[in-house]
Scaffold this active site. Structure first.
Site, short mmCIF file in Angstrom:
data_model
loop_
_atom_site.label_atom_id
_atom_site.label_comp_id
_atom_site.label_asym_id
_atom_site.label_seq_id
_atom_site.Cartn_x
_atom_site.Cartn_y
_atom_site.Cartn_z
CD GLU A 46 -4.57 -5.48 3.39
OE1 GLU A 46 -3.37 -5.75 3.25
OE2 GLU A 46 -4.98 -4.49 4.01
CD GLU A 75 -3.08 -0.86 2.24
OE1 GLU A 75 -2.91 -0.01 3.14
OE2 GLU A 75 -4.08 -1.61 2.19
C1 IDC Z 1 -2.96 -3.71 10.33
C2 IDC Z 1 -3.16 -4.87 11.28
C3 IDC Z 1 -2.84 -4.40 12.68
C4 IDC Z 1 -1.47 -3.77 12.73
C5 IDC Z 1 -1.35 -2.67 11.67
C6 IDC Z 1 0.03 -2.05 11.62
O1 IDC Z 1 -4.48 -5.35 11.16
O2 IDC Z 1 -2.90 -5.49 13.57
O3 IDC Z 1 -1.26 -3.21 14.00
O4 IDC Z 1 -1.65 -3.21 10.42
O5 IDC Z 1 1.01 -3.02 11.41
C7 IDC Z 1 -4.18 -2.14 5.65
C8 IDC Z 1 -2.81 -2.71 5.66
C9 IDC Z 1 -2.67 -3.73 6.77
C10 IDC Z 1 -3.42 -3.29 8.01
C11 IDC Z 1 -4.91 -3.29 7.68
C12 IDC Z 1 -5.83 -2.96 8.87
O6 IDC Z 1 -2.42 -3.28 4.42
O7 IDC Z 1 -1.30 -3.91 7.04
O8 IDC Z 1 -3.17 -4.22 9.03
N1 IDC Z 1 -5.12 -2.35 6.59
O9 IDC Z 1 -5.57 -1.70 9.37
N2 IDC Z 1 -4.68 -1.32 4.75
C13 IDC Z 1 -5.92 -0.96 5.11
C14 IDC Z 1 -6.23 -1.62 6.29
#
Ligand code: IDC
Length: 339
Positions: free
Chosen positions: A258, A168
């Site tokens: 995702e 992302e």
């Molecule tokens: C989130 C995880 C969370 C973690 C965070 C930072 O769910 O546990 O603390 O990352 O590392 C994304 C990202 C993905 C995110 C997810 C939810 O690709 O890494 O994971 N998210 O926030 N993009 C939109 C949402």
């Protein structure tokens, strides 16, 4: 006589319908895995297709961050997901930061475990270079090149493998023209040196939402390139589907690597109705999708209950699954019909 004929006709119809349903199975009734049936994937126009040129939609599960949830990146869990959840594709989310590869390079072993298991089990696997807080993919471009060189050398010959080169991209300066496309143009030829044809998926601006931007300025000169769109059902709705629809109309091949049932934070959910609306859109457009994520960290987007299966063994019962886990399992098993 007539009745017998009608009964036979119905049976034949049912049989042909269920045969069609086989395209949605991780292993079909003859015991052939999805990779055995579809072979080396390719992109034709905007469609992801089998080696034989038939458009397909893959559906699957993403690991949580391998630095935390790498315990699930093993053959037992992937086999359970394949056989009980009907998973066709697994995504190995290797963060760069947040305790990921840049800080702890040994996390690469969880990707290796994932790919080895996927090859054994006949499911597809996405090698995800999971940039997030590092925003601009050029920040660790040399490390990405090194990593993907190794992966392509090791696994390029296997039809199971799909590369996702930057999860992302985000930040105001991380534009398509100035940051993401140049990064992709540096990484893709390195992969292509060893792997001439497996699918390569490129992230898009603003946390992989602006999938329309490559439409005006696509990556040219390579086959089998796709672009990713990410959504969270509690945050993204109709407007983002409109962006995606425009991109498709303009010829952009999309893979949703995702998507979550929660809000974009990973918490506050489960938005079942909104998620199903997205899945209808994806089905209509034959777009593959992967759910975020296989974790027991207690977030609503996570598939396991808080602290369940701490060892990573699979074989889950209903009460080791979160609300989202139960919902996604039923969808993948085709127990919830997507309109
Ligand atoms: C989130 C995880 C969370 C973690 C965070 C930072 O769910 O546990 O603390 O990352 O590392 C994304 C990202 C993905 C995110 C997810 C939810 O690709 O890494 O994971 N998210 O926030 N993009 C939109 C949402």
């Amino acid at each position: 006589m007539k009745r017998i004929f009608v009964a036979l006709l119905c049976a034949a119809l049912l049989f042909s319908c269920s045969e069609k349903g086989d395209t949605r199975l991780s292993v079909d009734k003859k015991g052939r895995t999805v990779v055995e049936r579809y072979g080396r994937l390719q992109v034709n126009g905007t469609a992801l297709c089998t080696a034989g040129g038939k458009p397909v939609q893959l559906r699957g599960i993403s690991s949580g961050g391998l630095q935390r949830d790498g315990k699930y990146a093993n053959e037992d869990v992937l086999r359970w997901l394949r056989d009980d959840w009907n998973m066709q594709v697994w995504r190995a989310a290797m963060y760069t930061l947040e305790g990921g590869y840049i800080q702890r390079p040994a996390i690469k072993n969880k990707v290796i475990d994932s790919v080895d298991a996927a090859i054994k089990l006949g499911v597809y696997v996405i090698i995800d270079w999971h940039i997030l807080s590092d925003g601009d993919p050029r920040r660790y471009q040399s490390q990405a090149i090194e990593f993907f060189t190794e992966m392509a050398q090791k696994y390029g010959e296997y039809p199971n493998v799909i590369y996702e080169i930057c999860n992302e991209p985000n930040g105001n300066d991380t534009t398509w023209e100035e940051a993401i496309k140049p990064y992709a143009e540096a990484v893709i030829p390195v992969i292509r040196q060893y792997d001439p044809d497996n699918i390569i998926i490129v992230g898009t601006p603003q946390w992989s939402q602006r999938v329309n931007e490559p439409a005006e300025d696509p990556i040219t000169g390579y086959r089998n390139i796709m672009y990713t769109l990410h959504f969270y059902a509690g945050t993204h709705g109709e407007w983002l589907r409109d962006v995606a629809a425009d991109a498709i109309a303009a010829g952009v091949p999309i893979f949703v690597t995702e998507c979550g049932t929660s809000e974009a934070s990973g918490g506050s959910g489960v938005y079942e109705q909104e998620y199903l609306e997205w899945l209808s859109f994806l089905k209509k457009n034959n777009i593959s999708w992967i759910n975020w994520s296989l974790t027991n960290n207690g977030e609503e987007s996570g598939l396991l209950s808080y602290n369940a299966d701490r060892e990573g063994k699979g074989g889950w019962t209903e009460d080791t699954l979160s609300a989202s886990g139960k919902f996604i399992r039923r969808i993948l098993r085709n127990e919830i019909r997507i309109k």
